[in-house]
Design a protein around this motif. Sequence first.
Motif, PDB file in Angstrom:
ATOM      1  N   TYR A  70     -41.898  11.118  14.852  1.00  0.00           N
ATOM      2  CA  TYR A  70     -42.505   9.805  15.117  1.00  0.00           C
ATOM      3  C   TYR A  70     -41.412   8.747  15.334  1.00  0.00           C
ATOM      4  O   TYR A  70     -41.509   7.926  16.246  1.00  0.00           O
ATOM      5  N   LEU A  71     -40.373   8.764  14.508  1.00  0.00           N
ATOM      6  CA  LEU A  71     -39.272   7.802  14.644  1.00  0.00           C
ATOM      7  C   LEU A  71     -38.637   7.886  16.023  1.00  0.00           C
ATOM      8  O   LEU A  71     -38.335   6.861  16.652  1.00  0.00           O
ATOM      9  N   VAL A  72     -38.443   9.118  16.493  1.00  0.00           N
ATOM     10  CA  VAL A  72     -37.763   9.327  17.775  1.00  0.00           C
ATOM     11  C   VAL A  72     -38.656   8.959  18.954  1.00  0.00           C
ATOM     12  O   VAL A  72     -38.223   8.285  19.901  1.00  0.00           O
ATOM     13  N   LYS A  73     -39.910   9.381  18.912  1.00  0.00           N
ATOM     14  CA  LYS A  73     -40.776   9.268  20.094  1.00  0.00           C
ATOM     15  C   LYS A  73     -41.611   7.996  20.144  1.00  0.00           C
ATOM     16  O   LYS A  73     -42.020   7.559  21.218  1.00  0.00           O
ATOM     17  N   GLU A  74     -41.892   7.388  18.980  1.00  0.00           N
ATOM     18  CA  GLU A  74     -42.877   6.305  18.964  1.00  0.00           C
ATOM     19  C   GLU A  74     -42.309   4.957  18.513  1.00  0.00           C
ATOM     20  O   GLU A  74     -43.048   3.974  18.502  1.00  0.00           O
ATOM     21  N   THR A  75     -41.041   4.901  18.099  1.00  0.00           N
ATOM     22  CA  THR A  75     -40.516   3.651  17.544  1.00  0.00           C
ATOM     23  C   THR A  75     -39.144   3.303  18.126  1.00  0.00           C
ATOM     24  O   THR A  75     -38.507   4.118  18.812  1.00  0.00           O
ATOM     25  N   ASN A  76     -38.702   2.091  17.788  1.00  0.00           N
ATOM     26  CA  ASN A  76     -37.345   1.650  18.123  1.00  0.00           C
ATOM     27  C   ASN A  76     -36.444   1.656  16.891  1.00  0.00           C
ATOM     28  O   ASN A  76     -35.399   1.003  16.875  1.00  0.00           O
ATOM     29  N   LEU A  77     -36.853   2.401  15.865  1.00  0.00           N
ATOM     30  CA  LEU A  77     -36.096   2.423  14.609  1.00  0.00           C
ATOM     31  C   LEU A  77     -34.845   3.284  14.707  1.00  0.00           C
ATOM     32  O   LEU A  77     -33.996   3.252  13.820  1.00  0.00           O
ATOM     33  N   THR A  78     -34.730   4.059  15.763  1.00  0.00           N
ATOM     34  CA  THR A  78     -33.536   4.882  15.984  1.00  0.00           C
ATOM     35  C   THR A  78     -33.326   5.032  17.484  1.00  0.00           C
ATOM     36  O   THR A  78     -34.293   4.998  18.260  1.00  0.00           O
ATOM     37  N   VAL A  79     -32.070   5.192  17.880  1.00  0.00           N
ATOM     38  CA  VAL A  79     -31.770   5.457  19.296  1.00  0.00           C
ATOM     39  C   VAL A  79     -31.628   6.949  19.540  1.00  0.00           C
ATOM     40  O   VAL A  79     -31.356   7.380  20.661  1.00  0.00           O
ATOM     41  N   ALA A  80     -31.819   7.737  18.499  1.00  0.00           N
ATOM     42  CA  ALA A  80     -31.681   9.189  18.616  1.00  0.00           C
ATOM     43  C   ALA A  80     -32.726   9.747  19.586  1.00  0.00           C
ATOM     44  O   ALA A  80     -33.862   9.274  19.631  1.00  0.00           O
ATOM     45  N   GLU A  81     -32.332  10.743  20.347  1.00  0.00           N
ATOM     46  CA  GLU A  81     -33.253  11.415  21.254  1.00  0.00           C
ATOM     47  C   GLU A  81     -33.699  12.758  20.698  1.00  0.00           C
ATOM     48  O   GLU A  81     -34.578  13.405  21.273  1.00  0.00           O
ATOM     49  N   ILE A  86     -30.795  11.651  14.204  1.00  0.00           N
ATOM     50  CA  ILE A  86     -31.143  10.523  13.340  1.00  0.00           C
ATOM     51  C   ILE A  86     -30.079  10.400  12.252  1.00  0.00           C
ATOM     52  O   ILE A  86     -29.672  11.395  11.636  1.00  0.00           O
ATOM     53  N   THR A  87     -29.655   9.193  11.983  1.00  0.00           N
ATOM     54  CA  THR A  87     -28.563   8.982  11.023  1.00  0.00           C
ATOM     55  C   THR A  87     -29.078   8.402   9.710  1.00  0.00           C
ATOM     56  O   THR A  87     -30.198   7.873   9.625  1.00  0.00           O
ATOM     57  N   ALA A  88     -28.216   8.486   8.690  1.00  0.00           N
ATOM     58  CA  ALA A  88     -28.547   7.868   7.401  1.00  0.00           C
ATOM     59  C   ALA A  88     -28.672   6.359   7.559  1.00  0.00           C
ATOM     60  O   ALA A  88     -29.479   5.722   6.872  1.00  0.00           O
ATOM     61  N   GLU A  89     -27.893   5.782   8.469  1.00  0.00           N
ATOM     62  CA  GLU A  89     -27.978   4.343   8.718  1.00  0.00           C
ATOM     63  C   GLU A  89     -29.358   3.971   9.283  1.00  0.00           C
ATOM     64  O   GLU A  89     -29.920   2.922   8.950  1.00  0.00           O
ATOM     65  N   ASP A  90     -29.896   4.848  10.137  1.00  0.00           N
ATOM     66  CA  ASP A  90     -31.249   4.617  10.660  1.00  0.00           C
ATOM     67  C   ASP A  90     -32.249   4.552   9.514  1.00  0.00           C
ATOM     68  O   ASP A  90     -33.116   3.675   9.472  1.00  0.00           O
ATOM     69  N   PHE A  91     -32.121   5.475   8.587  1.00  0.00           N
ATOM     70  CA  PHE A  91     -33.052   5.515   7.453  1.00  0.00           C
ATOM     71  C   PHE A  91     -32.851   4.312   6.539  1.00  0.00           C
ATOM     72  O   PHE A  91     -33.794   3.829   5.911  1.00  0.00           O
ATOM     73  N   SER A  92     -31.622   3.817   6.444  1.00  0.00           N
ATOM     74  CA  SER A  92     -31.359   2.642   5.602  1.00  0.00           C
ATOM     75  C   SER A  92     -32.084   1.407   6.119  1.00  0.00           C
ATOM     76  O   SER A  92     -32.392   0.487   5.357  1.00  0.00           O
ATOM     77  N   ARG A  93     -32.366   1.398   7.431  1.00  0.00           N
ATOM     78  CA  ARG A  93     -33.025   0.234   8.022  1.00  0.00           C
ATOM     79  C   ARG A  93     -34.552   0.329   7.966  1.00  0.00           C
ATOM     80  O   ARG A  93     -35.234  -0.647   8.281  1.00  0.00           O
ATOM     81  N   ILE A  94     -35.058   1.472   7.577  1.00  0.00           N
ATOM     82  CA  ILE A  94     -36.514   1.647   7.504  1.00  0.00           C
ATOM     83  C   ILE A  94     -37.053   0.876   6.308  1.00  0.00           C
ATOM     84  O   ILE A  94     -36.507   0.956   5.196  1.00  0.00           O
ATOM     85  N   THR A  95     -38.115   0.133   6.523  1.00  0.00           N
ATOM     86  CA  THR A  95     -38.731  -0.652   5.449  1.00  0.00           C
ATOM     87  C   THR A  95     -40.069  -0.030   5.041  1.00  0.00           C
ATOM     88  O   THR A  95     -40.600   0.844   5.733  1.00  0.00           O
ATOM     89  N   ALA A  96     -40.594  -0.522   3.919  1.00  0.00           N
ATOM     90  CA  ALA A  96     -41.909  -0.049   3.460  1.00  0.00           C
ATOM     91  C   ALA A  96     -42.972  -0.354   4.516  1.00  0.00           C
ATOM     92  O   ALA A  96     -43.898   0.434   4.715  1.00  0.00           O
TER      93      ALA A  96
END
Length: 374
Positions: A70-81, A86-96
């Motif tokens: 979902y993070l990869v295909k449906e959001t702008n929370l990561t630039v990973a393809e 997906i990086t730990a930094e990406d997860f650090s930016r995820i909010t509740a």
Amino acid sequence: MAKKKQLTVHNKSDRPDNIVLKEHEIVETCLDIESQLPSFMRDFFIYLKNAVALSTRLAYLTDVQFFCRYLVKETNLTVAEDLKEITAEDFSRITAKDVNRFIGDYCTRYMIKQDHSVKVMENHNRALARKKSSLSVLFKFLYRDEVIKQNITDGFNPIRLPKPQPDAIKRLEIDEVARLLDAVDSGEAFTEKEKVYWEKTKLRDRAIILLFVTYGLRLSELQQLNISSFNFNRGEFRIYRKRSKEVLMPVNRTCEKVIKDYINFERPHEDTLEEDAKDALFLSLQKKRMTTRAIRNLVKKYTSFVLGTTPDNGYSPHKLRATAATSLIQQGFSIYDVQNLLDHDNVTTTQLYAAHKKNVKREIVKNFEWIDEK
């Protein structure tokens, strides 16, 4: 096309080979999912391996994989393809709030696009609660392991689950169980064409139904049974429950008879079977161990006769488990004895079945008169 390699087991434990093989298949699936997920989750994989049951491990990994997709295909929370990127930094930016949107909005209804069709998927609160639980475990672990700086799980929205109601528990009444067994014995509900197959499996089917309604076995527990599981001299058989618990169950006279009848008069002779089916108790017409799907369909078919409905709307093996519980309690057995027989973790689960005693309040009051009528 290359031939699929046959998997053999070098088994030094007391557990049967078929159970070891089944667990191996689940482990392989877990490892495959882990290989697709980000490498910073490696310690989380180790945690799951040692902390939860194998089936729970697979469920959690499946949910985490779905969230990462979902993070990869449906959001702008990561630039990973790709999930692995997906990086730990990406997860650090995820909010509740991000997780709440995933569970409360996306997961309730989403589409899976295939080559020539689109499948609409819907999840209700019970499924959403499991996804929330999986992600809560993941984010708490990452916080504890200092991969992310905040524990965002306190901000996850609550998911209301309906309180189990005794009257909503589906099961067969005692007289319906009798009619169910008659249906297996007589085959009268079948068409002439269906009777051809029923004649070949009626002893097997009777043994399956009786084991379900007598012991309240889980579907997987019955499917895994072997001939070597039974020791008729000692009057017991061995099952393997959740979390690899090994349990000895007593065999009553009825179950011993129907199982022996099936083995002696209907089950294919051992010489005609492949090696992996020789010890399997319940076999298909193809002389293979019956699958859980085949057993479920069998139970739904027979119970549909009693319920007067279609096979699709017949009762599942789990409802025969509920039938066994309520029948035992109605016969006067203690809820603690029934809890032990059915392997309920909490006696409150068993108490739900105890509430099925019909008109219990009416009977109590009726037999507790302070003044005799004259």
